[in-house]
Design a protein around this motif. Structure first.
Motif, PDB file in Angstrom:
ATOM      1  N   GLU A 127      20.622  -4.086   6.493  1.00 16.18           N
ATOM      2  CA  GLU A 127      21.795  -4.757   7.062  1.00 16.18           C
ATOM      3  C   GLU A 127      21.407  -5.622   8.268  1.00 16.18           C
ATOM      4  OE1 GLU A 127      25.723  -5.956   7.243  1.00 16.18           O
ATOM      5  OE2 GLU A 127      24.631  -4.924   5.661  1.00 16.18           O
ATOM      6  N   ILE A 128      20.488  -5.153   9.086  1.00 15.84           N
ATOM      7  CA  ILE A 128      20.010  -5.935  10.227  1.00 15.84           C
ATOM      8  C   ILE A 128      19.318  -7.208   9.745  1.00 15.84           C
ATOM      9  CG2 ILE A 128      18.249  -5.972  12.059  1.00 15.84           C
ATOM     10  CD1 ILE A 128      19.047  -3.018  12.604  1.00 15.84           C
ATOM     11  N   GLU A 129      18.476  -7.090   8.729  1.00 13.65           N
ATOM     12  CA  GLU A 129      17.793  -8.266   8.190  1.00 13.65           C
ATOM     13  C   GLU A 129      18.797  -9.297   7.690  1.00 13.65           C
ATOM     14  OE1 GLU A 129      13.512  -6.591   6.649  1.00 13.65           O
ATOM     15  OE2 GLU A 129      15.236  -6.323   5.309  1.00 13.65           O
ATOM     16  N   ARG A 130      19.811  -8.833   6.992  1.00  8.83           N
ATOM     17  CA  ARG A 130      20.834  -9.739   6.466  1.00  8.83           C
ATOM     18  C   ARG A 130      21.630 -10.377   7.597  1.00  8.83           C
ATOM     19  NH1 ARG A 130      25.842 -10.144   5.718  1.00  8.83           N
ATOM     20  NH2 ARG A 130      26.443  -8.087   6.449  1.00  8.83           N
ATOM     21  N   THR A 131      22.042  -9.582   8.550  1.00  8.79           N
ATOM     22  CA  THR A 131      22.897 -10.061   9.624  1.00  8.79           C
ATOM     23  C   THR A 131      22.167 -11.015  10.568  1.00  8.79           C
ATOM     24  OG1 THR A 131      24.209  -8.037   9.546  1.00  8.79           O
ATOM     25  CG2 THR A 131      24.328  -9.325  11.584  1.00  8.79           C
ATOM     26  N   PHE A 132      20.942 -10.671  10.937  1.00  9.31           N
ATOM     27  CA  PHE A 132      20.211 -11.455  11.932  1.00  9.31           C
ATOM     28  C   PHE A 132      19.261 -12.479  11.325  1.00  9.31           C
ATOM     29  CE2 PHE A 132      21.472  -7.669  14.320  1.00  9.31           C
ATOM     30  CZ  PHE A 132      22.038  -8.260  15.438  1.00  9.31           C
ATOM     31  N   GLY A 133      19.129 -12.487   9.998  1.00  5.70           N
ATOM     32  CA  GLY A 133      18.274 -13.465   9.336  1.00  5.70           C
ATOM     33  C   GLY A 133      16.799 -13.269   9.652  1.00  5.70           C
ATOM     34  N   VAL A 181      16.760   2.056  20.233  1.00  4.27           N
ATOM     35  CA  VAL A 181      17.487   0.819  19.947  1.00  4.27           C
ATOM     36  C   VAL A 181      16.863  -0.363  20.694  1.00  4.27           C
ATOM     37  CG1 VAL A 181      19.721  -0.349  20.156  1.00  4.27           C
ATOM     38  CG2 VAL A 181      19.626   2.018  19.359  1.00  4.27           C
ATOM     39  N   GLY A 182      16.382  -0.122  21.899  1.00  6.24           N
ATOM     40  CA  GLY A 182      15.719  -1.183  22.663  1.00  6.24           C
ATOM     41  C   GLY A 182      14.489  -1.711  21.949  1.00  6.24           C
ATOM     42  N   GLY A 183      13.726  -0.827  21.319  1.00  5.63           N
ATOM     43  CA  GLY A 183      12.573  -1.261  20.534  1.00  5.63           C
ATOM     44  C   GLY A 183      12.994  -2.076  19.326  1.00  5.63           C
ATOM     45  N   LEU A 184      14.092  -1.686  18.710  1.00  3.29           N
ATOM     46  CA  LEU A 184      14.629  -2.432  17.579  1.00  3.29           C
ATOM     47  C   LEU A 184      15.075  -3.825  18.027  1.00  3.29           C
ATOM     48  CD1 LEU A 184      15.432  -2.515  14.618  1.00  3.29           C
ATOM     49  CD2 LEU A 184      17.517  -1.281  15.205  1.00  3.29           C
ATOM     50  N   LEU A 185      15.729  -3.891  19.170  1.00  3.82           N
ATOM     51  CA  LEU A 185      16.135  -5.178  19.732  1.00  3.82           C
ATOM     52  C   LEU A 185      14.921  -6.065  19.979  1.00  3.82           C
ATOM     53  CD1 LEU A 185      18.212  -7.106  21.044  1.00  3.82           C
ATOM     54  CD2 LEU A 185      17.818  -5.860  23.185  1.00  3.82           C
ATOM     55  N   ALA A 186      13.883  -5.510  20.588  1.00  2.00           N
ATOM     56  CA  ALA A 186      12.664  -6.284  20.871  1.00  2.00           C
ATOM     57  C   ALA A 186      12.047  -6.824  19.589  1.00  2.00           C
ATOM     58  CB  ALA A 186      11.662  -5.427  21.640  1.00  2.00           C
ATOM     59  N   LEU A 187      12.047  -6.010  18.540  1.00  2.27           N
ATOM     60  CA  LEU A 187      11.493  -6.437  17.256  1.00  2.27           C
ATOM     61  C   LEU A 187      12.316  -7.571  16.655  1.00  2.27           C
ATOM     62  CD1 LEU A 187       9.301  -5.915  15.139  1.00  2.27           C
ATOM     63  CD2 LEU A 187      10.809  -4.182  14.139  1.00  2.27           C
ATOM     64  N   ILE A 188      13.631  -7.469  16.729  1.00  2.00           N
ATOM     65  CA  ILE A 188      14.502  -8.535  16.231  1.00  2.00           C
ATOM     66  C   ILE A 188      14.256  -9.826  17.003  1.00  2.00           C
ATOM     67  CG2 ILE A 188      16.903  -9.325  16.058  1.00  2.00           C
ATOM     68  CD1 ILE A 188      17.620  -6.310  15.600  1.00  2.00           C
ATOM     69  N   LEU A 189      14.209  -9.737  18.326  1.00  2.00           N
ATOM     70  CA  LEU A 189      13.985 -10.930  19.150  1.00  2.00           C
ATOM     71  C   LEU A 189      12.628 -11.552  18.863  1.00  2.00           C
ATOM     72  CD1 LEU A 189      15.496  -9.711  22.539  1.00  2.00           C
ATOM     73  CD2 LEU A 189      16.503 -11.335  20.913  1.00  2.00           C
ATOM     74  N   GLN A 220      10.960 -11.392  16.017  1.00  2.00           N
ATOM     75  CA  GLN A 220      11.040 -12.030  14.705  1.00  2.00           C
ATOM     76  C   GLN A 220      11.817 -13.340  14.767  1.00  2.00           C
ATOM     77  OE1 GLN A 220       9.647 -11.289  11.658  1.00  2.00           O
ATOM     78  NE2 GLN A 220       8.406  -9.940  12.921  1.00  2.00           N
ATOM     79  N   LYS A 221      12.907 -13.355  15.523  1.00  2.00           N
ATOM     80  CA  LYS A 221      13.694 -14.584  15.644  1.00  2.00           C
ATOM     81  C   LYS A 221      12.883 -15.669  16.361  1.00  2.00           C
ATOM     82  CE  LYS A 221      18.237 -14.454  15.990  1.00  2.00           C
ATOM     83  NZ  LYS A 221      18.547 -14.857  14.635  1.00  2.00           N
ATOM     84  N   ALA A 222      12.107 -15.278  17.354  1.00  2.00           N
ATOM     85  CA  ALA A 222      11.304 -16.250  18.102  1.00  2.00           C
ATOM     86  C   ALA A 222      10.193 -16.838  17.232  1.00  2.00           C
ATOM     87  CB  ALA A 222      10.710 -15.593  19.349  1.00  2.00           C
ATOM     88  N   THR A 223       9.552 -15.997  16.428  1.00  2.00           N
ATOM     89  CA  THR A 223       8.451 -16.489  15.597  1.00  2.00           C
ATOM     90  C   THR A 223       8.942 -17.241  14.365  1.00  2.00           C
ATOM     91  OG1 THR A 223       8.245 -14.374  14.423  1.00  2.00           O
ATOM     92  CG2 THR A 223       6.842 -14.695  16.356  1.00  2.00           C
ATOM     93  N   SER A 224      10.203 -17.011  13.979  1.00  2.00           N
ATOM     94  CA  SER A 224      10.723 -17.707  12.810  1.00  2.00           C
ATOM     95  C   SER A 224      11.516 -18.958  13.185  1.00  2.00           C
ATOM     96  CB  SER A 224      11.610 -16.767  11.973  1.00  2.00           C
ATOM     97  OG  SER A 224      12.784 -16.441  12.675  1.00  2.00           O
ATOM     98  N   GLY A 225      11.557 -19.257  14.478  1.00  2.00           N
ATOM     99  CA  GLY A 225      12.254 -20.445  14.924  1.00  2.00           C
ATOM    100  C   GLY A 225      13.713 -20.222  15.221  1.00  2.00           C
ATOM    101  N   GLY A 226      14.179 -18.977  15.145  1.00  2.00           N
ATOM    102  CA  GLY A 226      15.573 -18.672  15.455  1.00  2.00           C
ATOM    103  C   GLY A 226      15.781 -18.625  16.951  1.00  2.00           C
TER     104      GLY A 226
END
Length: 85
Positions: free
Chosen positions: A45-51, A65-73, A75-81
């Motif tokens: 669901e996170i992958e779908r929601t945050f792309g 949860v903080g580690g999960l947030l860091a991982l999302i950020l 991924q978004k930074a390296t994918s151009g999000g």
């Protein structure tokens, strides 16, 4: 804080808990229903929601949860999000 608040709401909705009860320090042990199956479904669901695309070995190594947030950020930074915590 935008991504963190969105993540908190997503986790809260997913597990049926109050978003205000979820902090960066919250762990799976703190949230009823967050077991291995719940974790896998939440990551999808996170992958779908945050792309983002999260690797299994990365998500299994998360402490909170903080580690999960860091991982999302990350991924978004390296994918151009846009990466705004």
């Amino acid at each position: 804080m935008v991504v963190f608040n969105d993540l908190r709401r997503l986790i809260a909705d997913f597990f049926g808990v109050e978003a205000e009860d979820i902090t960066a320090e919250s762990t799976a042990n703190d949230i009823d229903g967050w077991d291995s199956i719940g974790h896998t479904m939440l990551i999808i669901e996170i992958e779908r929601t945050f792309g983002v695309s999260l690797e299994g070995h990365d998500t299994q190594a998360l402490d909170n949860v903080g580690g999960l947030l860091a991982l999302i950020l990350q991924q978004k930074a390296t994918s151009g999000g846009v990466a705004r915590s």
